[in-house]
Design an enzyme around this catalytic site. Structure first.
Site, PDB file in Angstrom:
ATOM      1  N   LYS A  91       0.844  -1.208   0.000  1.00  0.00           N
ATOM      2  CA  LYS A  91       0.000   0.000   0.000  1.00  0.00           C
ATOM      3  C   LYS A  91       0.878   1.256   0.000  1.00  0.00           C
ATOM      4  O   LYS A  91       0.619   2.206  -0.737  1.00  0.00           O
ATOM      5  CB  LYS A  91      -0.943  -0.020   1.214  1.00  0.00           C
ATOM      6  CG  LYS A  91      -2.063  -1.038   1.032  1.00  0.00           C
ATOM      7  CD  LYS A  91      -2.845  -1.326   2.296  1.00  0.00           C
ATOM      8  CE  LYS A  91      -3.821  -2.480   2.052  1.00  0.00           C
ATOM      9  NZ  LYS A  91      -4.499  -2.955   3.246  1.00  0.00           N
TER      10      LYS A  91
ATOM     11  N   GLN B 106      -4.488  -1.471   9.563  1.00  0.00           N
ATOM     12  CA  GLN B 106      -4.449  -2.819   8.984  1.00  0.00           C
ATOM     13  C   GLN B 106      -5.051  -3.842   9.957  1.00  0.00           C
ATOM     14  O   GLN B 106      -4.647  -3.905  11.122  1.00  0.00           O
ATOM     15  CB  GLN B 106      -2.994  -3.195   8.650  1.00  0.00           C
ATOM     16  CG  GLN B 106      -2.855  -4.509   7.919  1.00  0.00           C
ATOM     17  CD  GLN B 106      -3.484  -4.500   6.526  1.00  0.00           C
ATOM     18  OE1 GLN B 106      -3.311  -3.557   5.752  1.00  0.00           O
ATOM     19  NE2 GLN B 106      -4.224  -5.545   6.199  1.00  0.00           N
TER      20      GLN B 106
ATOM     21  N   ASP C   5     -10.884   3.171   3.724  1.00  0.00           N
ATOM     22  CA  ASP C   5     -11.164   1.734   3.601  1.00  0.00           C
ATOM     23  C   ASP C   5     -12.675   1.492   3.499  1.00  0.00           C
ATOM     24  O   ASP C   5     -13.103   0.426   3.059  1.00  0.00           O
ATOM     25  CB  ASP C   5     -10.633   1.008   4.852  1.00  0.00           C
ATOM     26  CG  ASP C   5      -9.543   0.013   4.518  1.00  0.00           C
ATOM     27  OD1 ASP C   5      -9.354  -0.292   3.327  1.00  0.00           O
ATOM     28  OD2 ASP C   5      -8.894  -0.475   5.466  1.00  0.00           O
TER      29      ASP C   5
END
Ligand code: NAP
Length: 285
Positions: free
Chosen positions: A54, A98, A121
């Site tokens: 990422k 995460q 997200d």
């Protein structure tokens, strides 16, 4: 093979090039870069690979990116304080924590602590709610990537089409169903309690498999010409990455199919970049 391949790597490249152009335009206009903060707690090896990818993807499109790594012993209060600091940091437009987090930290509490304006997200309740009622918000990246793949083959509007989603998780199946519905598809959501899955998938013009089990979708379950999107990430007997779809069989029946690897996977990170770009553009008017 009769099916045409929907190449996630090629589409990602194209979409990332567009994002890089938008980022450069923002810098030219405001002197500011879009910024993404990625927070990793603990040393889960898969998570380490994901966050590296990422951060690298951010660098490639000219974003400012920050990787915050913490020991697994970090407390929930400490993590919440970091999220709050990032919420208030004007150089950061997207925050990604995460998952999974260590067991002593409540995932839900942490995700809900992210400002909805930076929830790139799209996992928080407010983002899910926005998607459900059609308000602006950030869409969950994996299903958003699947929609982009459909768009790339001329299926942006799905009026008159029957879409079947296999899986109902909060991060893939449910938002996928909402996005397909918003594109005017008639949507059926299947799960582990569905009786006669094959009878349902055989009616589908579009099938999205998001289960996490190999060969959940086989050739006999697919209507000739259907579009098959494989979200699954599993390992086969040789330890190689594979999806939920029996690719070799289904490719002989489907009209379009996504491979694993090289399908939905790269699109997920790409849509994270798209959401972060969008967030920065909103922040700078
Ligand atoms: P999840 O939370 O475990 O959900 C799996 C879903 O599949 C559940 O809704 C479950 O039903 C359903 N299911 C299980 N067995 C089934 C069966 N035999 N028939 C029909 N439905 C069945 O998984 P997830 O997080 O959504 O992820 C799904 C897969 O996508 C995993 O392989 C994951 O690694 C992959 N994934 C890939 C990406 C990517 O970027 N490519 C991103 C996210 C996830 P119940 O609800 O009834 O239990």
């Amino acid at each position: 093979m009769t099916a045409q391949l929907i190449d996630g790597n090629a589409l990602s490249k194209q979409v990332r090039a567009e994002v890089a152009q938008r980022a450069a335009a923002l810098v030219a206009k405001s002197g500011k870069k879009p910024g993404l903060a990625v927070v990793l707690v603990g040393d889960n090896p898969a998570s380490q690979v994901y966050v590296r990818n990422k951060v690298k993807a951010c660098e490639d499109v000219g974003f400012h990116s920050v990787l915050e790594k913490y020991e697994a012993a970090m407390t929930e209060a400490e993590l919440l304080a970091r999220v709050e600091a990032l919420n208030n940091d004007p150089s950061i437009h997207g925050i990604l924590v995460q998952l999974p987090l260590p067991k002593h930290i409540d995932d839900h509490k942490v995700i809900e602590a992210i400002s909805p304006a930076k929830d790139v997200d799209g996992f928080a309740v407010e983002s899910a709610g926005a998607l459900m009622v059609g308000e602006p918000g950030f869409k969950a990246c994996t299903p958003y990537g699947c929609m982009k793949m459909l768009e790339s083959i001329g299926m942006k509007n799905l009026r008159g089409k029957h879409a079947v989603v296999i899986g109902r998780s909060n991060i893939v199946g449910k938002p996928m169903a909402m996005m397909l519905l918003a594109a005017d598809a008639t949507v059926t959501v299947c799960h582990s309690g569905t009786a006669d899955l094959a009878a349902i998938t055989r009616q589908a013009d579009v099938i999205v498999a998001a289960v996490g089990k190999r060969k959940v979708l086989t050739a006999d379950m697919v209507k000739p010409g259907a579009v098959v999107i494989d979200v699954g990430m599993n390992r086969n007997d040789e330890g190689k990455l594979c999806g939920d779809v029996d690719f070799d069989g289904v490719k002989e029946v489907a009209g379009w199919i996504t491979p694993v690897p090289g399908g939905v996977g790269p699109m997920t990170i790409t849509m994270l970049l798209v959401n972060t770009m969008e967030s920065a553009e909103r922040a700078f008017g």
